[in-house]
Scaffold this active site. Structure first.
Site, PDB file in Angstrom:
ATOM      1  N   LYS A 175      15.981  42.639  56.674  1.00 17.54           N
ATOM      2  CA  LYS A 175      15.662  43.982  56.194  1.00 17.54           C
ATOM      3  C   LYS A 175      14.139  44.165  56.114  1.00 17.54           C
ATOM      4  O   LYS A 175      13.417  43.201  55.840  1.00 17.54           O
ATOM      5  CB  LYS A 175      16.290  44.134  54.812  1.00 17.54           C
ATOM      6  CG  LYS A 175      16.096  45.470  54.157  1.00 17.54           C
ATOM      7  CD  LYS A 175      16.764  45.433  52.792  1.00 17.54           C
ATOM      8  CE  LYS A 175      16.414  46.661  51.971  1.00 17.54           C
ATOM      9  NZ  LYS A 175      14.993  46.781  51.689  1.00 17.54           N
ATOM     10  N   LYS A 214      10.104  38.882  56.679  1.00 17.57           N
ATOM     11  CA  LYS A 214      10.390  38.374  58.037  1.00 17.57           C
ATOM     12  C   LYS A 214       9.138  37.890  58.744  1.00 17.57           C
ATOM     13  O   LYS A 214       9.091  36.784  59.246  1.00 17.57           O
ATOM     14  CB  LYS A 214      10.925  39.496  58.934  1.00 17.57           C
ATOM     15  CG  LYS A 214      12.343  39.746  58.924  1.00 17.57           C
ATOM     16  CD  LYS A 214      12.736  40.769  59.980  1.00 17.57           C
ATOM     17  CE  LYS A 214      11.833  41.965  60.111  1.00 17.57           C
ATOM     18  NZ  LYS A 214      11.801  42.829  58.950  1.00 17.57           N
ATOM     19  N   LYS A 269       5.951  48.927  64.034  1.00 17.97           N
ATOM     20  CA  LYS A 269       4.737  48.807  63.204  1.00 17.97           C
ATOM     21  C   LYS A 269       3.712  47.865  63.834  1.00 17.97           C
ATOM     22  O   LYS A 269       2.530  47.932  63.540  1.00 17.97           O
ATOM     23  CB  LYS A 269       5.086  48.257  61.813  1.00 17.97           C
ATOM     24  CG  LYS A 269       5.861  49.232  60.934  1.00 17.97           C
ATOM     25  CD  LYS A 269       5.751  48.872  59.448  1.00 17.97           C
ATOM     26  CE  LYS A 269       6.101  47.448  59.100  1.00 17.97           C
ATOM     27  NZ  LYS A 269       7.496  47.079  59.322  1.00 17.97           N
ATOM     28  N   ASP A 324      17.505  46.090  60.586  1.00 15.05           N
ATOM     29  CA  ASP A 324      18.672  46.889  60.243  1.00 15.05           C
ATOM     30  C   ASP A 324      19.577  47.157  61.451  1.00 15.05           C
ATOM     31  O   ASP A 324      20.650  47.722  61.307  1.00 15.05           O
ATOM     32  CB  ASP A 324      18.243  48.207  59.587  1.00 15.05           C
ATOM     33  CG  ASP A 324      17.695  47.953  58.186  1.00 15.05           C
ATOM     34  OD1 ASP A 324      18.301  47.149  57.474  1.00 15.05           O
ATOM     35  OD2 ASP A 324      16.660  48.528  57.830  1.00 15.05           O
TER      36      ASP A 324
END
Lengths: 448, 294
Positions: free
Chosen positions: B14, B19, B45, B131
């Site tokens: 998530k 991560k 990003k 996700d």
């Protein structure tokens, strides 16, 4: 070669964008601007050729402006490309009305095409916007949505209605292959009643017809399912009542149609009677002369009708009520939802058949053939069963094979038609009824 | 000579769960072990590899594609800590275009140009937005890309929900040669408090997988990140660096991944409700065990 159980099916309609492009191609000096990949416009325009060779039109086929988006536009969004395309179109294309349409990819990635159009306003000519991702529905659905948006975005509201003006909707250019001939004939008859008629998509129409559509007192819907939602919207937005009916084919159905419309518009009874008397006399004088050969022909046929939701019932009704043939099966080939099916079934049940045929909703050509083979004893071993013979198939060109299996005669009337061209011929009205009669007998005699 | 098999790993989780921190430290630790590693950030990003390059951003594959129309993969590869190859897929600005298609395009571009083989890599580690909202984000677990998937999750319900969704994706592609699940990297888990670890242990048991490493929350990680570095680089002797080195060791030794058994939405709700009751009871001092067990 044996036919496998699940052959790749041949299309009987295209996507939403296909219906919108077909309709735009028939509207007077109207130009589409596609926001999509390069395949959409070209392929869908080619699909129109399957409507009895209904060709390019004013700005159709490879002349359609398209953003032809690439992978980079998909990833980063194609709104800038659309803005550039719209500006370019106004530099090089001459039109009176422009319609920005989208395609699957641009709708999936969520490009805000409406915002792009809004940001460019004011533009030199009117621009209508419509989201037309092909996955939203088929070509018939696209037709209805376009009509709706033309009223909501372009056609002015008129406080004062013309009591003798009507609009006709329901026939989709190309996908109802005889739309021009059908509309010309109905317009001729309604003009004879003293009515002003907007068809929008026949050769005589101009932007003036679109711009004055809001003054009409009645929208005549020639399809029980397509365009009806638009008619409901237009009733709310423009205060125009609507009348849902079938394409009238032949003397009996056309008389009812004329009387219905005349009553709704308050046409004098005498005027209606005079028109009908002359038309019916003319109709049967033609029929009278051809009866000699009918008497000489194995004329009465069992019929299988394979057509779309707009055409299937009117053709079947004509065959039974008007010329006394024996419809055995009616296959409606569009992908309809349960409500639409129920609506058509109710309309079907109201038809006073001599012998009631079976109504089936099926798109797959192979399954249509299979259905008849399995249901009909003539394909079983026992030779003493009654048979569908002599058989006649009214369908699309795809039904040629079915006619062969039934050892019958074949006439193409529904999309796709690739075995003949359709120009001005129509099957609606009195003249259309004669045309259909001529084609049916002609097909029976063609082998002589 | 037999062709070297590149170990390709995808790390999901998530957003905001840690991560990229975990992935960068894993890459750094594997690199320290002598392996040639590429870290491939698959998040629009484009900040996956920042801490491998002193906090600096690198041009993304998709930026290059947008600006030049055609990309030589080498232009998108930048060296970071200890020679780790850093790549960022990049993507569109928020709210426009299709980030999922961007990931597919970027991954395929490198694969087509055979740069992994050319660079003689031992490891390619994909750091993916977790996700799995559309097919694009599933591309590293589809056939022919990664072999092993690890998911980073805390004991928060939403992180576990995302992990369970990922398991569904893995299960879906498992019959067509897709990547299988190596296990869960339990992040921000307090080793002192019993229930955080118990929640994750219970979840992996229910979904038939395993915990590869428990990574405790640590101020060392925050300090290292603020200086634009991984913990491995900034604080190599810290306890936390040891945790990441242990993780790298286990990932390196890991050979057999499995198809997980994701919970249905109903099962997940019931499972979460059960834990919610237990935590509430524990915090209010309610005694739930039978009296004789006390």
């Amino acid at each position: 070669m044996a036919i496998c159980g699940n052959p790749i099916e041949r299309p009987r309609f295209s996507c939403m964008l296909g219906g919108v492009l077909a309709t735009i191609s028939a509207l007077p000096k109207t130009i589409p601007i596609i926001h999509g990949a390069q395949g959409c416009g070209g392929s869908l325009s080619q699909g129109l050729m399957l409507g009895g060779a209904f060709g390019t039109g004013y700005a159709g086929n490879s002349a359609i402006p398209s953003t032809n988006i690439t992978e980079s536009d998909v990833i980063f969004g194609g709104e800038d490309r659309l803005r550039e395309e719209i500006q370019g179109v106004f530099e090089v294309m001459k039109g009176d009305l422009f319609v920005v349409t989208t395609a699957c990819m641009t709708d999936i990635i969520g490009d805000d095409a409406k915002a792009v159009v809004d940001s460019l306003t004011p533009l030199p000519k009117p621009v209508v916007f419509l989201e037309t991702g092909g996955f939203k529905g088929n070509s018939y659905y696209g037709y209805g949505r376009l009509i709706e948006e033309l009223f909501l975005q372009y056609i002015p509201k008129a406080e004062k209605k013309d009591p003798k003006a009507v609009n006709i909707f329901g026939l989709v250019p190309g996908y109802d292959p005889f739309f021009r001939g059908d509309l010309d004939e109905l317009k001729r008859l309604l003009n004879a009643l003293g009515l002003t008629v907007n068809t929008f998509i026949t050769n005589d129409q101009t932007q003036e017809n679109l711009l004055r559509a809001g003054e009409a007192s009645l929208n005549i819907m020639l399809s029980r399912v397509y365009g009806v939602d638009a008619a409901k919207t237009i009733k709310e937005s423009h205060g125009i009542d609507y009348f849902v009916t079938d394409i009238p084919i032949g003397a009996a159905a056309t008389e009812v149609f004329i009387r219905d419309v005349a009553a709704k518009l308050g046409v004098a009874q005498q005027q209606t009677d005079d028109l009908l008397k002359a038309e019916i006399r003319n109709y049967y004088m033609y029929i009278d002369r051809v009866t000699d050969i009918i008497a000489d022909t194995d004329f009465q046929n069992y019929v299988v009708v394979v057509a779309n939701a707009t055409q299937a019932l009117p053709y079947t009704k004509y065959l039974d009520n008007e010329i006394g043939w024996l419809p055995a099966y009616v296959f409606i080939t569009d992908g309809l939802d349960e409500d639409q099916q129920a609506l058509l079934r109710a309309a079907f049940d109201e038809i006073a058949f001599e012998t009631k045929p079976e109504l089936v909703f099926e798109t797959d050509t192979f399954k249509i053939q299979q259905y008849i083979e399995q249901k009909n004893p003539q394909f079983l071993a026992d030779e003493y069963y009654p048979t569908i013979s002599p058989a006649f198939v009214l369908g699309s060109t795809i039904e040629r094979r079915l006619a062969e299996v039934l050892n019958g005669v074949f006439l193409s009337v529904s999309y796709p038609i690739i075995n003949r061209v359709v120009i001005s011929k129509g099957y609606a009205g009195f003249r259309g009824g004669l045309n259909l009669f001529e084609d049916l007998i002609g097909a029976l005699l063609a082998g002589r | 000579m037999a062709e070297k098999k590149i170990k390709q790993i995808a790390i999901y989780g998530k957003g905001g769960i840690g991560k990229s921190t975990t992935t960068s430290n894993l890459s750094a630790a594997l690199s320290d072990m002598g392996y040639k590693v590429m870290q491939f950030g698959c998040d629009p990003k484009a900040d996956s590899t920042n801490t491998l390059r002193d906090g600096s951003y690198i041009p993304t594959v998709l930026e290059l594609l947008r600006d030049k129309g055609k990309v030589d993969a080498h232009e998108a590869i930048f060296e970071g800590y200890n020679g780790i190859y850093c790549v960022e897929a990049g993507g569109p600005a928020p709210g426009v275009g299709c980030a999922g298609r961007g990931i597919i395009t970027a991954v395929q571009l490198l694969k087509q140009q055979k740069v992994f083989e050319e660079l003689d890599l031992d490891y390619v580690i994909y750091d993916v937005l977790g996700d799995v909202v559309c097919g694009g984000f599933a591309v590293p677990i589809r056939e022919g890309i990664a072999q092993h998937v690890f998911t980073v999750s805390s004991s928060d319900f939403m992180a576990i929900y995302a992990a369970n969704n990922l398991f569904k994706g893995i299960q879906k592609y498992s019959n067509s040669g897709g990547a299988l699940l190596g296990g869960v990297i339990a992040n921000s888990v307090s080793l002192d408090s019993g229930y955080q670890r118990s929640i994750i242990d219970d979840f992996v048991e229910r979904t038939k997988t395993q915990v590869v490493q428990y990574v405790p929350r640590s101020i060392t990680v925050t300090q290292s990140e603020l200086s634009g570095k991984t913990t491995i680089e900034a604080a190599p002797d810290s306890k936390q660096a040891g945790v990441y080195r242990e993780l790298a060791q286990r990932v390196d030794e890991h050979t057999e991944s499995k198809t997980p058994n994701p919970l249905t939405p109903q099962e997940l709700r019931e499972w979460a409700a059960k834990w919610s009751d237990q935590i509430l009871a524990a915090e209010s001092g309610e005694v739930r065990q039978p009296a004789e067990s006390i």
